[in-house]
Design an enzyme around this catalytic site. Structure first.
Site, short mmCIF file in Angstrom:
data_model
loop_
_atom_site.label_atom_id
_atom_site.label_comp_id
_atom_site.label_asym_id
_atom_site.label_seq_id
_atom_site.Cartn_x
_atom_site.Cartn_y
_atom_site.Cartn_z
N ASP A 36 14.99 -17.53 35.61
CA ASP A 36 14.95 -16.11 35.97
C ASP A 36 16.16 -15.43 35.31
O ASP A 36 16.76 -16.00 34.40
CB ASP A 36 14.88 -15.92 37.49
N PHE A 37 16.48 -14.23 35.73
CA PHE A 37 17.57 -13.49 35.09
C PHE A 37 18.88 -13.59 35.85
O PHE A 37 19.94 -13.81 35.27
CB PHE A 37 17.17 -12.01 34.93
P1 OAD Z 1 15.71 -11.69 38.88
O1 OAD Z 1 16.29 -12.87 38.16
O2 OAD Z 1 16.52 -10.46 38.94
O3 OAD Z 1 15.36 -12.08 40.39
C1 OAD Z 1 14.66 -13.26 40.69
C2 OAD Z 1 14.64 -13.42 42.22
O4 OAD Z 1 13.90 -14.57 42.54
C3 OAD Z 1 16.03 -13.59 42.83
O5 OAD Z 1 16.09 -12.93 44.06
C4 OAD Z 1 16.13 -15.12 43.00
O6 OAD Z 1 17.02 -15.46 44.06
C5 OAD Z 1 14.70 -15.45 43.34
N1 OAD Z 1 14.25 -16.80 42.99
C6 OAD Z 1 14.45 -17.48 41.83
N2 OAD Z 1 13.80 -18.63 41.81
C7 OAD Z 1 13.15 -18.72 43.00
C8 OAD Z 1 12.28 -19.68 43.61
N3 OAD Z 1 11.91 -20.80 42.97
N4 OAD Z 1 11.82 -19.42 44.85
C9 OAD Z 1 12.16 -18.28 45.52
N5 OAD Z 1 12.95 -17.33 44.99
C10 OAD Z 1 13.44 -17.55 43.76
O7 OAD Z 1 14.26 -11.42 38.23
P2 OAD Z 1 13.38 -10.09 38.34
O8 OAD Z 1 13.54 -9.45 39.65
O9 OAD Z 1 12.02 -10.43 37.87
O10 OAD Z 1 13.50 -6.88 32.79
O11 OAD Z 1 14.09 -9.20 37.23
C11 OAD Z 1 13.60 -7.92 36.97
C12 OAD Z 1 13.80 -7.54 35.53
O12 OAD Z 1 15.17 -7.73 35.15
C13 OAD Z 1 13.07 -8.42 34.54
O13 OAD Z 1 11.71 -8.06 34.38
C14 OAD Z 1 13.83 -8.19 33.27
C15 OAD Z 1 15.23 -8.24 33.81
O14 OAD Z 1 16.17 -7.50 33.09
C16 OAD Z 1 13.63 -6.57 31.50
O15 OAD Z 1 14.06 -7.35 30.70
C17 OAD Z 1 13.19 -5.20 31.16
#
Ligand code: OAD
Length: 272
Positions: free
Chosen positions: A39-40
Protein backbone atom coordinates in the site's frame (compact mmCIF):
# COMPACT_ATOMS: atom_id res chain seq x y z
CA UNK A 1 -32.97 1.04 8.76
CA UNK A 2 -30.90 0.50 11.85
CA UNK A 3 -28.79 -2.27 13.30
CA UNK A 4 -29.56 -3.91 16.61
CA UNK A 5 -25.86 -3.98 17.43
CA UNK A 6 -22.60 -2.94 15.83
CA UNK A 7 -21.40 -6.36 14.71
CA UNK A 8 -20.60 -8.10 11.44
CA UNK A 9 -23.42 -10.57 12.26
CA UNK A 10 -25.85 -7.66 12.57
CA UNK A 11 -24.72 -6.44 9.14
CA UNK A 12 -25.34 -9.90 7.69
CA UNK A 13 -28.84 -9.99 9.23
CA UNK A 14 -29.52 -6.56 7.78
CA UNK A 15 -28.38 -7.72 4.31
CA UNK A 16 -30.35 -10.96 4.42
CA UNK A 17 -33.55 -9.62 6.00
CA UNK A 18 -33.93 -6.08 4.69
CA UNK A 19 -33.86 -6.89 0.95
CA UNK A 20 -30.58 -5.02 0.49
CA UNK A 21 -30.00 -4.41 -3.23
CA UNK A 22 -27.72 -1.41 -3.54
CA UNK A 23 -24.41 -2.01 -1.84
CA UNK A 24 -21.67 0.53 -2.54
CA UNK A 25 -18.05 -0.48 -1.92
CA UNK A 26 -15.26 2.09 -1.52
CA UNK A 27 -11.86 0.43 -1.50
CA UNK A 28 -8.14 1.15 -1.44
CA UNK A 29 -4.65 -0.30 -1.41
CA UNK A 30 -5.08 -2.23 1.86
CA UNK A 31 -7.37 -4.62 0.01
CA UNK A 32 -4.50 -5.75 -2.25
CA UNK A 33 -1.60 -6.03 0.18
CA UNK A 34 -2.45 -9.71 0.80
CA UNK A 35 -1.79 -10.35 -2.88
CA UNK A 36 1.69 -8.89 -2.57
CA UNK A 37 1.19 -5.29 -3.68
CA UNK A 38 2.40 -2.71 -1.13
CA UNK A 39 0.00 0.00 0.00
CA UNK A 40 1.13 3.62 0.23
CA UNK A 41 1.04 4.73 3.85
CA UNK A 42 1.57 1.70 6.11
CA UNK A 43 4.64 2.38 8.27
CA UNK A 44 7.59 0.27 7.11
CA UNK A 45 5.93 -1.57 4.23
CA UNK A 46 4.09 1.26 2.43
CA UNK A 47 5.48 2.51 -0.87
CA UNK A 48 5.93 6.05 0.45
CA UNK A 49 8.28 4.77 3.17
CA UNK A 50 10.54 2.96 0.75
CA UNK A 51 11.43 5.57 -1.84
CA UNK A 52 14.57 7.09 -0.30
CA UNK A 53 16.75 5.63 -3.05
CA UNK A 54 14.82 7.64 -5.65
CA UNK A 55 15.86 11.02 -4.23
CA UNK A 56 12.40 12.58 -4.40
CA UNK A 57 11.69 15.94 -2.66
CA UNK A 58 8.81 14.16 -0.83
CA UNK A 59 7.23 10.71 -1.41
CA UNK A 60 4.02 11.85 -3.12
CA UNK A 61 6.17 13.59 -5.77
CA UNK A 62 6.35 10.16 -7.42
CA UNK A 63 2.71 10.68 -8.49
CA UNK A 64 2.71 14.46 -9.04
CA UNK A 65 2.19 15.57 -12.62
CA UNK A 66 4.36 18.69 -12.24
CA UNK A 67 7.27 16.64 -10.88
CA UNK A 68 6.86 13.92 -13.52
CA UNK A 69 6.98 16.44 -16.36
CA UNK A 70 10.41 17.60 -15.16
CA UNK A 71 11.73 14.30 -13.90
CA UNK A 72 9.96 11.13 -15.09
CA UNK A 73 12.81 8.69 -14.38
CA UNK A 74 12.00 7.93 -10.69
CA UNK A 75 8.51 6.85 -11.68
CA UNK A 76 9.92 4.46 -14.27
CA UNK A 77 12.48 3.12 -11.79
CA UNK A 78 9.66 1.90 -9.59
CA UNK A 79 6.70 1.25 -11.90
CA UNK A 80 7.82 -2.27 -12.80
CA UNK A 81 7.46 -3.19 -9.11
CA UNK A 82 4.06 -1.62 -8.54
CA UNK A 83 2.34 -2.71 -11.74
CA UNK A 84 1.43 -6.09 -10.25
CA UNK A 85 0.72 -7.90 -13.54
CA UNK A 86 1.26 -11.30 -11.94
CA UNK A 87 -0.91 -10.78 -8.86
CA UNK A 88 -4.15 -12.59 -8.05
CA UNK A 89 -7.29 -11.14 -6.45
CA UNK A 90 -7.74 -11.64 -2.70
CA UNK A 91 -10.66 -13.30 -0.95
CA UNK A 92 -12.01 -9.80 -0.36
CA UNK A 93 -12.06 -8.98 -4.09
CA UNK A 94 -13.96 -12.21 -4.74
CA UNK A 95 -16.48 -11.39 -1.99
CA UNK A 96 -17.31 -8.12 -3.79
CA UNK A 97 -17.80 -10.11 -7.01
CA UNK A 98 -20.19 -12.37 -5.05
CA UNK A 99 -22.34 -9.33 -4.18
CA UNK A 100 -22.49 -8.67 -7.91
CA UNK A 101 -23.51 -12.25 -8.73
CA UNK A 102 -26.31 -12.00 -6.20
CA UNK A 103 -27.59 -8.78 -7.79
CA UNK A 104 -26.67 -6.61 -4.82
CA UNK A 105 -23.73 -4.59 -6.11
CA UNK A 106 -24.61 -0.99 -6.91
CA UNK A 107 -21.03 0.14 -7.51
CA UNK A 108 -17.47 -0.60 -6.48
CA UNK A 109 -15.44 2.61 -6.24
CA UNK A 110 -11.75 1.78 -6.17
CA UNK A 111 -8.62 3.87 -5.76
CA UNK A 112 -6.51 0.91 -6.85
CA UNK A 113 -4.70 0.78 -10.16
CA UNK A 114 -3.94 -2.95 -10.01
CA UNK A 115 -7.12 -3.97 -11.88
CA UNK A 116 -7.66 -6.90 -9.47
CA UNK A 117 -11.37 -6.05 -9.25
CA UNK A 118 -11.72 -6.92 -12.94
CA UNK A 119 -9.69 -10.09 -12.50
CA UNK A 120 -12.06 -11.08 -9.67
CA UNK A 121 -15.03 -10.81 -12.03
CA UNK A 122 -16.52 -7.41 -11.19
CA UNK A 123 -17.78 -6.10 -14.55
CA UNK A 124 -16.70 -2.70 -15.87
CA UNK A 125 -20.19 -1.19 -15.48
CA UNK A 126 -20.10 -1.88 -11.72
CA UNK A 127 -16.63 -0.44 -11.29
CA UNK A 128 -15.35 3.11 -10.94
CA UNK A 129 -11.57 3.10 -11.22
CA UNK A 130 -11.28 6.53 -9.66
CA UNK A 131 -7.51 6.74 -10.03
CA UNK A 132 -7.37 5.20 -13.52
CA UNK A 133 -5.39 2.11 -14.46
CA UNK A 134 -2.32 0.83 -16.25
CA UNK A 135 -4.45 -0.41 -19.15
CA UNK A 136 -3.57 2.54 -21.41
CA UNK A 137 -0.98 5.33 -21.57
CA UNK A 138 -0.65 8.72 -23.19
CA UNK A 139 1.62 11.73 -23.76
CA UNK A 140 1.68 14.31 -20.94
CA UNK A 141 1.99 17.14 -23.50
CA UNK A 142 -0.20 16.38 -26.54
CA UNK A 143 -2.32 13.56 -25.06
CA UNK A 144 -1.59 11.15 -27.94
CA UNK A 145 -1.96 7.52 -27.00
CA UNK A 146 1.08 5.25 -27.04
CA UNK A 147 1.28 1.55 -28.08
CA UNK A 148 0.94 -1.10 -25.35
CA UNK A 149 3.81 -3.27 -26.61
CA UNK A 150 6.31 -0.40 -26.67
CA UNK A 151 5.13 0.67 -23.23
CA UNK A 152 5.70 -2.82 -21.83
CA UNK A 153 9.30 -2.81 -23.08
CA UNK A 154 10.00 0.59 -21.50
CA UNK A 155 8.54 -0.48 -18.16
CA UNK A 156 10.64 -3.64 -18.05
CA UNK A 157 13.80 -1.76 -19.06
CA UNK A 158 12.94 1.13 -16.69
CA UNK A 159 13.20 3.66 -19.54
CA UNK A 160 11.02 6.74 -20.06
CA UNK A 161 8.82 6.40 -23.17
CA UNK A 162 8.76 9.48 -25.41
CA UNK A 163 5.74 10.53 -27.46
CA UNK A 164 5.82 9.29 -31.06
CA UNK A 165 4.04 12.34 -32.55
CA UNK A 166 6.30 14.42 -34.80
CA UNK A 167 7.96 17.32 -32.94
CA UNK A 168 6.24 16.56 -29.62
CA UNK A 169 8.86 14.90 -27.44
CA UNK A 170 6.54 14.74 -24.41
CA UNK A 171 6.96 12.08 -21.75
CA UNK A 172 4.44 9.25 -21.85
CA UNK A 173 2.71 8.20 -18.63
CA UNK A 174 0.24 5.40 -17.82
CA UNK A 175 -3.31 6.75 -17.56
CA UNK A 176 -3.32 6.50 -13.79
CA UNK A 177 -4.47 9.69 -12.08
CA UNK A 178 -1.59 11.75 -10.72
CA UNK A 179 -1.88 14.53 -8.15
CA UNK A 180 -2.68 17.60 -10.23
CA UNK A 181 -4.91 15.67 -12.63
CA UNK A 182 -8.65 15.43 -12.54
CA UNK A 183 -10.39 12.13 -11.82
CA UNK A 184 -12.21 10.40 -14.71
CA UNK A 185 -15.69 11.67 -15.69
CA UNK A 186 -17.06 8.33 -14.59
CA UNK A 187 -16.16 9.15 -10.98
CA UNK A 188 -18.14 12.40 -11.03
CA UNK A 189 -21.02 10.83 -12.97
CA UNK A 190 -21.32 8.06 -10.36
CA UNK A 191 -20.89 10.20 -7.28
CA UNK A 192 -24.63 10.35 -6.60
CA UNK A 193 -24.79 6.59 -5.94
CA UNK A 194 -23.59 6.50 -2.30
CA UNK A 195 -26.47 8.78 -1.27
CA UNK A 196 -29.06 6.24 -2.44
CA UNK A 197 -27.21 3.09 -1.36
CA UNK A 198 -28.76 0.76 1.21
CA UNK A 199 -25.32 -0.22 2.56
CA UNK A 200 -21.83 1.30 2.32
CA UNK A 201 -18.67 -0.76 2.82
CA UNK A 202 -15.17 0.75 3.02
CA UNK A 203 -12.20 -1.63 2.70
CA UNK A 204 -8.45 -1.06 3.00
CA UNK A 205 -8.14 2.70 2.64
CA UNK A 206 -6.67 5.39 4.85
CA UNK A 207 -9.29 7.75 3.33
CA UNK A 208 -6.63 10.42 3.05
CA UNK A 209 -6.88 11.44 -0.61
CA UNK A 210 -9.72 13.68 -1.84
CA UNK A 211 -12.15 13.68 -3.50
CA UNK A 212 -12.43 9.90 -3.01
CA UNK A 213 -12.10 10.15 0.79
CA UNK A 214 -15.40 12.01 0.95
CA UNK A 215 -17.51 9.21 -0.59
CA UNK A 216 -18.33 7.38 2.69
CA UNK A 217 -19.76 10.61 4.09
CA UNK A 218 -22.25 10.71 1.22
CA UNK A 219 -23.91 7.52 2.49
CA UNK A 220 -27.25 8.51 3.99
CA UNK A 221 -27.28 9.03 7.79
CA UNK A 222 -29.89 6.26 8.35
CA UNK A 223 -27.88 3.67 6.40
CA UNK A 224 -25.28 1.41 8.01
CA UNK A 225 -21.65 1.85 7.06
CA UNK A 226 -19.07 -0.91 7.45
CA UNK A 227 -15.29 -0.51 7.69
CA UNK A 228 -12.91 -3.44 7.13
CA UNK A 229 -9.45 -2.04 7.87
CA UNK A 230 -6.60 -2.50 10.34
CA UNK A 231 -7.11 1.03 11.67
CA UNK A 232 -10.09 3.35 12.08
CA UNK A 233 -10.19 5.97 9.32
CA UNK A 234 -12.22 8.94 8.12
CA UNK A 235 -15.43 9.67 10.03
CA UNK A 236 -15.99 6.03 11.02
CA UNK A 237 -17.26 5.63 14.55
CA UNK A 238 -19.20 8.89 14.55
CA UNK A 239 -22.52 7.40 13.42
CA UNK A 240 -24.68 5.04 15.52
CA UNK A 241 -24.80 2.44 12.73
CA UNK A 242 -21.09 2.40 11.86
CA UNK A 243 -19.72 -1.14 12.11
CA UNK A 244 -15.94 -1.38 12.39
CA UNK A 245 -13.94 -4.55 11.89
CA UNK A 246 -10.43 -3.59 12.98
CA UNK A 247 -8.23 -6.28 11.46
CA UNK A 248 -7.11 -7.56 8.08
CA UNK A 249 -9.37 -6.97 5.09
CA UNK A 250 -9.50 -10.69 4.34
CA UNK A 251 -10.28 -11.42 8.01
CA UNK A 252 -13.20 -9.00 7.88
CA UNK A 253 -14.35 -10.28 4.50
CA UNK A 254 -14.28 -13.87 5.75
CA UNK A 255 -16.23 -12.95 8.87
CA UNK A 256 -18.85 -11.21 6.74
CA UNK A 257 -18.99 -14.06 4.20
CA UNK A 258 -19.37 -16.55 7.05
CA UNK A 259 -22.19 -14.57 8.68
CA UNK A 260 -23.95 -14.29 5.32
CA UNK A 261 -23.63 -18.04 4.68
CA UNK A 262 -21.60 -17.35 1.52
CA UNK A 263 -18.16 -18.35 2.77
CA UNK A 264 -17.77 -21.66 0.95
CA UNK A 265 -19.03 -20.26 -2.35
CA UNK A 266 -16.55 -17.39 -2.18
CA UNK A 267 -13.70 -19.65 -1.08
CA UNK A 268 -14.34 -22.03 -4.00
CA UNK A 269 -14.40 -19.16 -6.47
CA UNK A 270 -11.26 -17.65 -4.97
CA UNK A 271 -9.32 -20.93 -5.22
CA UNK A 272 -10.38 -21.54 -8.81
P1 OAD B 1 -3.13 3.88 1.93
O1 OAD B 1 -1.79 3.21 1.89
O2 OAD B 1 -3.15 5.34 2.19
O3 OAD B 1 -4.06 3.21 3.03
C1 OAD B 1 -4.18 1.81 3.12
C2 OAD B 1 -5.00 1.49 4.38
O4 OAD B 1 -5.17 0.09 4.45
C3 OAD B 1 -4.32 1.92 5.67
O5 OAD B 1 -5.28 2.38 6.58
C4 OAD B 1 -3.67 0.61 6.16
O6 OAD B 1 -3.50 0.61 7.58
C5 OAD B 1 -4.70 -0.39 5.71
N1 OAD B 1 -4.20 -1.74 5.43
C6 OAD B 1 -3.09 -2.11 4.74
N2 OAD B 1 -3.02 -3.43 4.59
C7 OAD B 1 -4.10 -3.94 5.21
C8 OAD B 1 -4.61 -5.27 5.40
N3 OAD B 1 -4.00 -6.34 4.90
N4 OAD B 1 -5.76 -5.40 6.11
C9 OAD B 1 -6.42 -4.32 6.62
N5 OAD B 1 -6.00 -3.05 6.45
C10 OAD B 1 -4.86 -2.87 5.76
O7 OAD B 1 -3.86 3.51 0.55
P2 OAD B 1 -5.13 4.24 -0.10
O8 OAD B 1 -6.06 4.73 0.93
O9 OAD B 1 -5.64 3.35 -1.17
O10 OAD B 1 -3.30 7.74 -5.16
O11 OAD B 1 -4.40 5.48 -0.79
C11 OAD B 1 -5.16 6.40 -1.50
C12 OAD B 1 -4.37 6.99 -2.64
O12 OAD B 1 -3.13 7.52 -2.15
C13 OAD B 1 -3.91 5.99 -3.67
O13 OAD B 1 -4.91 5.68 -4.62
C14 OAD B 1 -2.76 6.70 -4.33
C15 OAD B 1 -2.09 7.26 -3.11
O14 OAD B 1 -1.37 8.43 -3.31
C16 OAD B 1 -2.61 8.22 -6.19
O15 OAD B 1 -1.51 7.84 -6.44
C17 OAD B 1 -3.33 9.25 -6.97
Amino acid sequence: ASLSERSIEAVADYINNKNVRKVVFMVGAGMSTASGIPDFRSPGTGLYHNLRKLGLPHPEALFELSYFKENPQPFYNITREIQADQCRPTFTHVLIAEFYKRGMLEMCFTQNIDALERKAGIPADKLVEAHGSYATQSCTICGASYPDDLMAVHVVEQRVPICLETNCGGYVKPDIVFFGQSLPDRFFNSRSLPATADLGIVIGSSLSVQPFAHLPDLISQEIPRVLLNNQIVGSFGRRPDDVIFEGTCDGGARALAMALGWHDDVEREWLR
